[in-house]
Design an enzyme around this catalytic site. Structure first.
Site, PDB file in Angstrom:
ATOM      1  N   TYR A 173       0.843  -1.195   0.000  1.00 40.17           N
ATOM      2  CA  TYR A 173       0.000   0.000   0.000  1.00 40.17           C
ATOM      3  C   TYR A 173       0.883   1.253   0.000  1.00 40.17           C
ATOM      4  O   TYR A 173       2.104   1.163   0.058  1.00 40.17           O
ATOM      5  CB  TYR A 173      -0.980  -0.037   1.181  1.00 40.17           C
ATOM      6  N   CYS A 345      -7.206 -22.243   3.950  1.00 38.10           N
ATOM      7  CA  CYS A 345      -7.603 -22.488   2.555  1.00 38.10           C
ATOM      8  C   CYS A 345      -7.697 -21.201   1.735  1.00 38.10           C
ATOM      9  O   CYS A 345      -7.745 -21.228   0.511  1.00 38.10           O
ATOM     10  CB  CYS A 345      -8.951 -23.199   2.533  1.00 38.10           C
ATOM     11  N   ALA A 454     -29.241 -45.404   4.078  1.00 38.75           N
ATOM     12  CA  ALA A 454     -30.650 -45.000   4.050  1.00 38.75           C
ATOM     13  C   ALA A 454     -31.263 -45.354   2.705  1.00 38.75           C
ATOM     14  O   ALA A 454     -30.669 -45.094   1.660  1.00 38.75           O
ATOM     15  CB  ALA A 454     -30.759 -43.502   4.293  1.00 38.75           C
TER      16      ALA A 454
END
Ligand SMILES: Cc1cc2nc3c(=O)[nH]c(=O)nc-3n(C[C@H](O)[C@H](O)[C@H](O)COP(=O)(O)OP(=O)(O)OC[C@H]3O[C@@H](n4cnc5c(N)ncnc54)[C@H](O)[C@@H]3O)c2cc1C
Ligand SMILES: Cc1cc2nc3c(=O)[nH]c(=O)nc-3n(C[C@H](O)[C@H](O)[C@H](O)COP(=O)(O)O)c2cc1C
Ligand code: SF4
Length: 641
Positions: A173, A345, A454
């Site tokens: 900056y 990440c 399931a």
């Protein structure tokens, strides 16, 4: 006695009494409004961190000048009109028992004219290494004007109740641009040798010192090494540190890099934990004022050791506190297993390029005031299908809220596809996070049944009030001529059977999974040929890890074919085609790996919705994406049900 005595010892930084040695790093959230005013969301976000026990918060970089505003997600302090909002924020932090310092900033040539409508300015007309935007060289008069804007920013900060100011002199900056031999080519008093390049920074500190109460903390954040060939190195930064110390700086916050080396600035999982500690230690050895250290400090033992070894005085935590605002209190209570670990990440930094901050592991960002897990008034019998990130997250929240929750997982272990995500080199933290999700579900008393698949029939028999289908995507191999007949395998199988694949392996598809599999197999001693039809590797990965994984593949001698299509798979061979070239056969492969499509998986949803009162399909089952969406949808479902 606490295992981290130094980390929990108090510290006096000028007039600021800090209750422990942990400081929150300045990090843009884009939770302000587009004009840079404080919002309720931003207050709630920082309040949560104050409640979480950090010594002091550094508010994200805040523009002292409209021309130095990076984009419309950046807070502002360039006008008195911003003071009331900022005062509301500091009042809230103080009421919550916290302390808060503001980072005063000017982006110089890194400000985006698309948002500001103004030509960026810099010490010299050298384009931004990232945007390639050419800035305008500042005149001496304009330089003095910006120095006074920093002072005015500090005066407003004091009026708004901040406990100190930090000047952003790092990361490429404006102030860093003046300090750096790489971006400052001026021939006047603000350019030349180290002392002259430091003049802008020094005059900012002196200007603030003249207007601030004695002992008011003025902290300077510097890039002690710019990690570029021609930028600042520790030796010159040490001289700058001494100049800033003499000018009246209260403490130095040691960071690194500029925009040209941005892939090292916010170190992702490919870089070492504590990677800037040597820089802080170097600066500390040449100054008497306190030194702050930042850079992938996740582990409290590492933090304690840095302090014990006198390498720094304060530990700065960035993403650690995005991921878990309550990290300091959890460390204090020695509840280390309850810490929602940042997995490095870098989805967070990528998110703020065009929208609000998000985090893979923390779905509560910007919703801190709304996402409370209030107890339910109507407890239900809920079945969760699938023990991946989506199912585990939903199960924990629902159970905590007082529902009776049962989770069925067809495999013998929990984790779903995220278990594969942690197998690639350097991604072990993803496994640690998975352990956290599993532990929290167990602690919430979710009844977990492994090896339980399931079906519509078994769900009917179980007779739940609501079902959350978090059973992941439908994995479909990409169709390539000859793949099936010649025994090509999928990415997940390759991860699991690395030892039985032989030595010479072809991987078709250099997307995220292909690249990480290649890295994994190379680290297991295999010879890899990676073929990608697009022009670049790793598309779909977050930019920082993508850069590093590609570098790793290049360095390890992986045979890379980009812009190249695999048109056929043969017996131990592949036929590749590079645009406008003749087909070429590569052979001698022991194994050929083909990519997998993760498709929407709603067959079970359709089968059960006639007899289950409420059905929710979430995570990759709804659409193949990443853990971030899976966890967020798990928590959202948990909160609303
Ligand atoms: C190799 C690889 C690397 C990856 N790397 C990353 C990464 O770095 N970062 C990232 O964010 N994401 C990554 N991903 C993606 C991420 O893993 C998924 O987006 C995420 O796991 C989806 O979560 P989920 O809970 O929706 O589904 P899943 O993780 O797929 O979990 C679904 C679970 O349901 C179970 N199940 C399926 N059918 C049934 C049934 N009928 N009954 C009971 N149980 C059933 C499955 O066994 C599984 O455990 C990666 C994926 C892969 C394959
Ligand atoms: C989302 C995000 C926003 C950031 N914004 C700023 C900022 O406003 N000012 C600044 O000096 N650094 C900023 N940084 C850099 C961090 O302050 C910190 O130096 C970096 O994340 C490394 O620390 P960590 O490993 O503890 O996260 C940002 C980082 C992230 C992840
Ligand atoms: S998005 Fe990733 S790197 Fe950023 S704080 Fe969350 S877990 Fe850490």
């Amino acid at each position: 006695m606490n295992a981290f005595p130094k980390l929990f010892s108090p510290f006096q930084l000028g007039s600021l009494s800090v209750k422990n040695r942990m400081v929150m790093s300045p990090m843009e959230t884009h939770l302000c409004d587009t004009e840079g005013f404080v919002t309720e969301e931003i207050i709630a976000y920082y309040k949560e961190r104050a409640v979480g026990g950090v010594g002091y918060i550094t508010l994200e970089n805040t523009a002292v000048d409209p021309v130095g505003r990076v984009n419309d997600g950046m807070l502002c302090i360039h006008d008195d009109k911003y003071i009331p909002g900022l005062k509301k924020l500091t009042d809230c932090i103080h009421t919550a028992g916290g302390k808060i310092v503001i980072q005063l900033s000017h982006a110089g040539k890194e400000a985006l004219p698309y948002f500001t409508g103004l030509k960026p300015v810099a010490p010299s007309a050298i384009p931004s290494p990232l945007t390639k935007e050419m800035p305008r060289e500042l005149t001496a008069e304009e330089i003095r004007d910006i120095i006074s804007k920093f002072t005015q920013g500090a005066v407003r900060a004091i009026k708004a109740g901040f406990d100190g100011v930090e000047i952003h002199m790092a990361h490429g900056y404006l102030v860093n641009q003046f300090l750096s031999p790489e971006s400052n080519m001026r021939t006047d008093d603000y350019g030349g040798n180290t002392a002259r390049r430091s003049r802008f920074a020094r005059e900012i500190v002196e200007g603030i010192r003249m207007h601030a109460p004695k002992d008011y903390p003025v902290i300077c954040r510097i890039s002690a090494d710019e990690y570029t060939d021609t930028g600042l190195k520790l030796e010159e930064s040490s001289e700058i540190a001494r100049i800033l110390e003499r000018a009246g700086t209260s403490a130095l916050h040691v960071s690194a890099c500029n925009y040209a080396s941005a892939f090292y600035n916010i170190p992702c999982y490919y870089l070492e934990e504590g990677c800037f500690v040597h820089l802080a230690a170097g600066i500390k050895s040449v100054v008497k004022i306190p030194v702050l250290v930042v850079g992938r400090i996740l582990n409290p033992t590492m933090a304690e050791n840095i302090l014990q070894e006198n390498k720094a005085d304060l530990i700065v935590l960035g993403r650690t506190l995005i991921a878990d605002p309550h990290y300091p209190n959890k460390v204090k209570e020695e509840r280390l297993h309850d810490i929602r670990t940042c997995i490095s990440c870098n989805r967070c930094i990528e998110s703020i390029s065009d929208k609000r901050l998000v985090c893979t592991v923390n779905p509560y960002i910007g919703k801190e005031d709304r996402c409370r897990t209030a107890k339910t008034t109507k407890p239900k019998k809920i079945l969760i299908v699938g023990g991946g990130p989506a199912g585990l997250s939903a199960a924990q929240v629902l159970s905590d809220r007082g529902h009776t929750v049962t989770l069925w997982e067809k495999e013998s272990q929990l984790g779903g596809n995220f278990s594969y995500a942690s197998l690639a080199p350097k991604k072990e933290l993803l496994g640690k996070f998975l352990d956290y999700l599993i532990l929290q579900a167990k602690k919430a008393n979710v009844e977990i049944h492994l090896n339980t698949k399931a079906t519509a029939e078994s769900i009917k028999q179980f007779s739940p009030d609501a079902v959350v289908l978090a059973h992941g995507a439908k994995d479909v191999p990409v169709e390539i001529s000859g793949a099936q007949k010649n025994g090509a395998i999928g990415v997940k199988t390759a991860f699991l059977r690395a030892n039985s694949l032989g030595n010479n392996i072809a991987i078709v598809g250099g997307g995220p999974e292909g690249c990480e599999l290649a890295d994994f197999l190379v680290s297991n001693g295999k010879k890899i040929t990676l073929v990608e039809m697009r022009r670049v590797l790793g598309l779909g990965l977050v930019a920082h890890p993508r850069y590093h994984v590609c570098e790793r593949l290049k360095k390890t001698g992986t045979q890379l074919h980009i812009n190249t299509k695999v048109v056929e798979i043969g017996h131990h061979s592949i036929v590749i085609n590079r645009r406008r070239e003749a087909d070429q056969r590569l052979d001698g492969f022991d194994t050929i790996v083909i990519p997998t499509l993760h498709q929407t998986n709603t067959a079970l949803t359709d089968q059960i919705k006639s007899f289950v009162p409420e059905v929710y399909t979430i995570g990759d089952a709804a659409e193949g994406r990443t853990a971030l969406e899976a966890i967020a949808e798990g928590v959202e479902t948990g909160v609303k049900l």
